[in-house]
Scaffold this motif. Structure first.
Motif, PDB file in Angstrom:
ATOM      1  N   MET A  81      90.519  24.390  42.190  1.00  0.00           N
ATOM      2  CA  MET A  81      90.745  23.583  40.976  1.00  0.00           C
ATOM      3  C   MET A  81      90.010  24.396  39.665  1.00  0.00           C
ATOM      4  SD  MET A  81      90.115  19.911  42.213  1.00  0.00           S
ATOM      5  CE  MET A  81      90.508  19.214  43.811  1.00  0.00           C
ATOM      6  N   TRP A  82      89.090  25.013  39.962  1.00  0.00           N
ATOM      7  CA  TRP A  82      88.213  25.681  39.053  1.00  0.00           C
ATOM      8  C   TRP A  82      89.167  26.906  38.408  1.00  0.00           C
ATOM      9  CZ3 TRP A  82      86.169  30.718  38.998  1.00  0.00           C
ATOM     10  CH2 TRP A  82      85.522  31.187  37.939  1.00  0.00           C
ATOM     11  N   MET A  83      89.889  27.586  39.384  1.00  0.00           N
ATOM     12  CA  MET A  83      90.697  28.542  38.864  1.00  0.00           C
ATOM     13  C   MET A  83      91.962  27.916  38.064  1.00  0.00           C
ATOM     14  SD  MET A  83      89.336  31.444  39.562  1.00  0.00           S
ATOM     15  CE  MET A  83      90.933  32.514  39.643  1.00  0.00           C
ATOM     16  N   ALA A  84      92.453  26.702  38.547  1.00  0.00           N
ATOM     17  CA  ALA A  84      93.577  26.246  37.713  1.00  0.00           C
ATOM     18  C   ALA A  84      93.282  25.917  36.588  1.00  0.00           C
ATOM     19  CB  ALA A  84      94.004  25.054  38.694  1.00  0.00           C
ATOM     20  N   GLY A  85      92.197  25.816  36.206  1.00  0.00           N
ATOM     21  CA  GLY A  85      91.815  25.520  34.495  1.00  0.00           C
ATOM     22  C   GLY A  85      91.963  23.950  34.360  1.00  0.00           C
ATOM     23  N   ASN A  86      91.985  23.709  33.079  1.00  0.00           N
ATOM     24  CA  ASN A  86      91.819  22.360  32.380  1.00  0.00           C
ATOM     25  C   ASN A  86      93.058  21.771  31.766  1.00  0.00           C
ATOM     26  OD1 ASN A  86      89.479  21.906  33.865  1.00  0.00           O
ATOM     27  ND2 ASN A  86      88.047  22.091  31.919  1.00  0.00           N
ATOM     28  N   ILE A  95      97.616  21.528  42.840  1.00  0.00           N
ATOM     29  CA  ILE A  95      96.503  21.731  43.390  1.00  0.00           C
ATOM     30  C   ILE A  95      95.799  20.426  43.410  1.00  0.00           C
ATOM     31  CG2 ILE A  95      94.167  22.675  43.229  1.00  0.00           C
ATOM     32  CD1 ILE A  95      95.982  24.749  44.226  1.00  0.00           C
ATOM     33  N   THR A  96      95.880  19.431  42.487  1.00  0.00           N
ATOM     34  CA  THR A  96      95.137  18.395  42.410  1.00  0.00           C
ATOM     35  C   THR A  96      95.658  17.410  43.297  1.00  0.00           C
ATOM     36  OG1 THR A  96      94.678  18.685  40.052  1.00  0.00           O
ATOM     37  CG2 THR A  96      94.297  16.608  40.613  1.00  0.00           C
ATOM     38  N   PHE A  97      97.001  17.496  43.484  1.00  0.00           N
ATOM     39  CA  PHE A  97      97.564  16.334  44.436  1.00  0.00           C
ATOM     40  C   PHE A  97      97.489  16.888  45.895  1.00  0.00           C
ATOM     41  CE2 PHE A  97      99.687  14.704  40.575  1.00  0.00           C
ATOM     42  CZ  PHE A  97      99.451  13.299  40.772  1.00  0.00           C
ATOM     43  N   SER A  98      97.118  18.239  46.048  1.00  0.00           N
ATOM     44  CA  SER A  98      97.074  18.611  47.239  1.00  0.00           C
ATOM     45  C   SER A  98      95.586  18.248  47.739  1.00  0.00           C
ATOM     46  CB  SER A  98      97.108  20.028  47.376  1.00  0.00           C
ATOM     47  OG  SER A  98      96.512  20.798  48.390  1.00  0.00           O
ATOM     48  N   ALA A  99      94.573  18.395  46.587  1.00  0.00           N
ATOM     49  CA  ALA A  99      93.160  18.026  46.976  1.00  0.00           C
ATOM     50  C   ALA A  99      93.136  16.683  47.159  1.00  0.00           C
ATOM     51  CB  ALA A  99      92.360  18.279  45.903  1.00  0.00           C
ATOM     52  N   LEU A 100      94.013  15.599  46.719  1.00  0.00           N
ATOM     53  CA  LEU A 100      94.224  14.162  47.258  1.00  0.00           C
ATOM     54  C   LEU A 100      94.798  13.969  48.628  1.00  0.00           C
ATOM     55  CD1 LEU A 100      94.985  12.718  43.573  1.00  0.00           C
ATOM     56  CD2 LEU A 100      92.807  12.412  44.748  1.00  0.00           C
ATOM     57  N   ASN A 135      85.451  14.013  53.748  1.00  0.00           N
ATOM     58  CA  ASN A 135      87.097  13.706  53.201  1.00  0.00           C
ATOM     59  C   ASN A 135      86.771  12.727  52.017  1.00  0.00           C
ATOM     60  OD1 ASN A 135      88.670  15.307  54.678  1.00  0.00           O
ATOM     61  ND2 ASN A 135      87.929  14.104  56.648  1.00  0.00           N
ATOM     62  N   LEU A 136      86.036  11.708  51.812  1.00  0.00           N
ATOM     63  CA  LEU A 136      85.847  11.053  50.823  1.00  0.00           C
ATOM     64  C   LEU A 136      85.460  11.895  49.590  1.00  0.00           C
ATOM     65  CD1 LEU A 136      84.652   7.630  52.011  1.00  0.00           C
ATOM     66  CD2 LEU A 136      86.779   8.157  51.183  1.00  0.00           C
ATOM     67  N   GLY A 137      84.442  12.755  49.708  1.00  0.00           N
ATOM     68  CA  GLY A 137      84.113  13.620  48.861  1.00  0.00           C
ATOM     69  C   GLY A 137      85.163  14.735  48.344  1.00  0.00           C
ATOM     70  N   GLY A 138      86.117  15.029  49.051  1.00  0.00           N
ATOM     71  CA  GLY A 138      87.341  15.747  48.897  1.00  0.00           C
ATOM     72  C   GLY A 138      87.907  15.018  47.887  1.00  0.00           C
ATOM     73  N   LEU A 141      86.641  14.487  44.363  1.00  0.00           N
ATOM     74  CA  LEU A 141      86.851  15.929  43.587  1.00  0.00           C
ATOM     75  C   LEU A 141      88.245  15.991  43.273  1.00  0.00           C
ATOM     76  CD1 LEU A 141      85.356  18.799  43.138  1.00  0.00           C
ATOM     77  CD2 LEU A 141      86.550  19.462  45.082  1.00  0.00           C
ATOM     78  N   GLY A 142      89.238  15.547  43.904  1.00  0.00           N
ATOM     79  CA  GLY A 142      90.642  15.346  43.114  1.00  0.00           C
ATOM     80  C   GLY A 142      90.482  14.207  42.203  1.00  0.00           C
ATOM     81  N   VAL A 143      89.904  13.232  42.285  1.00  0.00           N
ATOM     82  CA  VAL A 143      90.130  12.283  41.254  1.00  0.00           C
ATOM     83  C   VAL A 143      89.368  12.788  39.949  1.00  0.00           C
ATOM     84  CG1 VAL A 143      89.108   9.841  40.397  1.00  0.00           C
ATOM     85  CG2 VAL A 143      90.210  10.356  42.788  1.00  0.00           C
ATOM     86  N   TRP A 144      88.175  13.590  40.148  1.00  0.00           N
ATOM     87  CA  TRP A 144      87.551  14.283  39.080  1.00  0.00           C
ATOM     88  C   TRP A 144      88.339  15.319  38.312  1.00  0.00           C
ATOM     89  CZ3 TRP A 144      86.313  19.399  38.769  1.00  0.00           C
ATOM     90  CH2 TRP A 144      85.478  19.613  37.515  1.00  0.00           C
ATOM     91  N   LYS A 145      89.247  15.895  39.167  1.00  0.00           N
ATOM     92  CA  LYS A 145      90.382  17.020  38.500  1.00  0.00           C
ATOM     93  C   LYS A 145      91.234  16.055  37.852  1.00  0.00           C
ATOM     94  CE  LYS A 145      91.836  20.900  37.848  1.00  0.00           C
ATOM     95  NZ  LYS A 145      91.173  21.885  37.068  1.00  0.00           N
ATOM     96  N   LEU A 146      91.787  15.079  38.090  1.00  0.00           N
ATOM     97  CA  LEU A 146      92.468  14.057  37.484  1.00  0.00           C
ATOM     98  C   LEU A 146      92.056  13.664  36.106  1.00  0.00           C
ATOM     99  CD1 LEU A 146      94.276  11.957  40.044  1.00  0.00           C
ATOM    100  CD2 LEU A 146      95.510  13.795  38.819  1.00  0.00           C
ATOM    101  N   ASN A 147      90.786  13.209  36.332  1.00  0.00           N
ATOM    102  CA  ASN A 147      89.906  12.915  35.170  1.00  0.00           C
ATOM    103  C   ASN A 147      90.105  13.895  33.916  1.00  0.00           C
ATOM    104  OD1 ASN A 147      88.729  11.016  33.252  1.00  0.00           O
ATOM    105  ND2 ASN A 147      86.802  11.623  34.036  1.00  0.00           N
ATOM    106  N   THR A 148      89.657  15.568  34.380  1.00  0.00           N
ATOM    107  CA  THR A 148      89.393  16.593  33.527  1.00  0.00           C
ATOM    108  C   THR A 148      91.056  16.757  32.966  1.00  0.00           C
ATOM    109  OG1 THR A 148      89.335  17.974  35.477  1.00  0.00           O
ATOM    110  CG2 THR A 148      87.332  17.333  34.681  1.00  0.00           C
ATOM    111  N   LEU A 149      91.782  16.872  33.750  1.00  0.00           N
ATOM    112  CA  LEU A 149      93.146  16.851  33.214  1.00  0.00           C
ATOM    113  C   LEU A 149      93.691  15.933  32.163  1.00  0.00           C
ATOM    114  CD1 LEU A 149      95.012  18.218  36.594  1.00  0.00           C
ATOM    115  CD2 LEU A 149      94.054  19.566  34.409  1.00  0.00           C
TER     116      LEU A 149
END
Length: 179
Positions: A81-86, A95-100, A135-138, A141-149
């Motif tokens: 997710m860090w490599m994918a950028g914002n 990547i984000t939907f895979s993380a979810l 897994n809830l932490g994962g 992490l996906g929800v946080w990435k959705l927010n940063t996007l």
């Protein structure tokens, strides 16, 4: 070799080491250092109990290993997710939907994951709780990435379309004088 005959019967130099003699001369020989006859006389129930204890210890260790496995996935997904950028583009959204999706599907199969380690002596509650927490932490992490996007509606401006139009408080007209 015929069916039913053992290997011992067909070999020329086979030696059978069982002690069938009842004479006192063979029993008078002292045992070598470190050898006790009690180890030979130990009953099978204690051996089977030791086997079962060892198997339950092994199952417990493997259950903990399986429970800690999502942590590796969490670190890998965070790096990706860090490599994918914002910025919003195909790769970052994938990547984000895979993380979810991965933690969600893992949470649906918790029972199947720990099925091989079920035993009366093995407590699977703590490994299952750790597995679920990681897994809830994962998912977080996906929800946080959705927010940063910027794909989560977290600002008031995201809900403007559902607000009623504001009432006009004052009215102003053009430059014509009213008499």
């Amino acid at each position: 070799m015929e069916k039913g005959k053992g290997v011992m019967g067909s070999r020329k130099w086979a030696v059978d080491f069982t002690d069938n003699s009842s004479t006192a001369s063979t029993r008078d020989i002292p045992d070598p250092p470190g050898f006790t006859r009690a180890s030979l006389d130990q009953d099978d129930s204690s051996l089977s109990r030791q086997k079962k204890d060892a198997e339950s210890n092994w199952k417990s260790q493997k259950a903990w290993e399986v429970a800690q496995a999502p942590f590796k996935n969490l670190l890998m997904m965070g790096f990706m997710m860090w490599m994918a950028g914002n910025t919003v583009h195909l790769f970052s959204i994938g990547i984000t939907f895979s993380a979810l999706w991965q933690p969600l599907s893992a949470l649906q199969g918790v029972g199947k994951v720990f099925e091989p380690y079920k035993d009366n002596k093995v407590d699977l509650l703590a490994p299952k709780l750790l597995y679920i927490a990681l897994n809830l932490g994962g998912m977080l992490l996906g929800v946080w990435k959705l927010n940063t996007l910027g794909l989560l509606p977290t600002h008031a401006s995201d809900w403007v379309s559902s607000l009623p139009p504001a009432h006009e408080v004052e009215f102003s007209g053009g430059g014509v004088a009213l008499n």
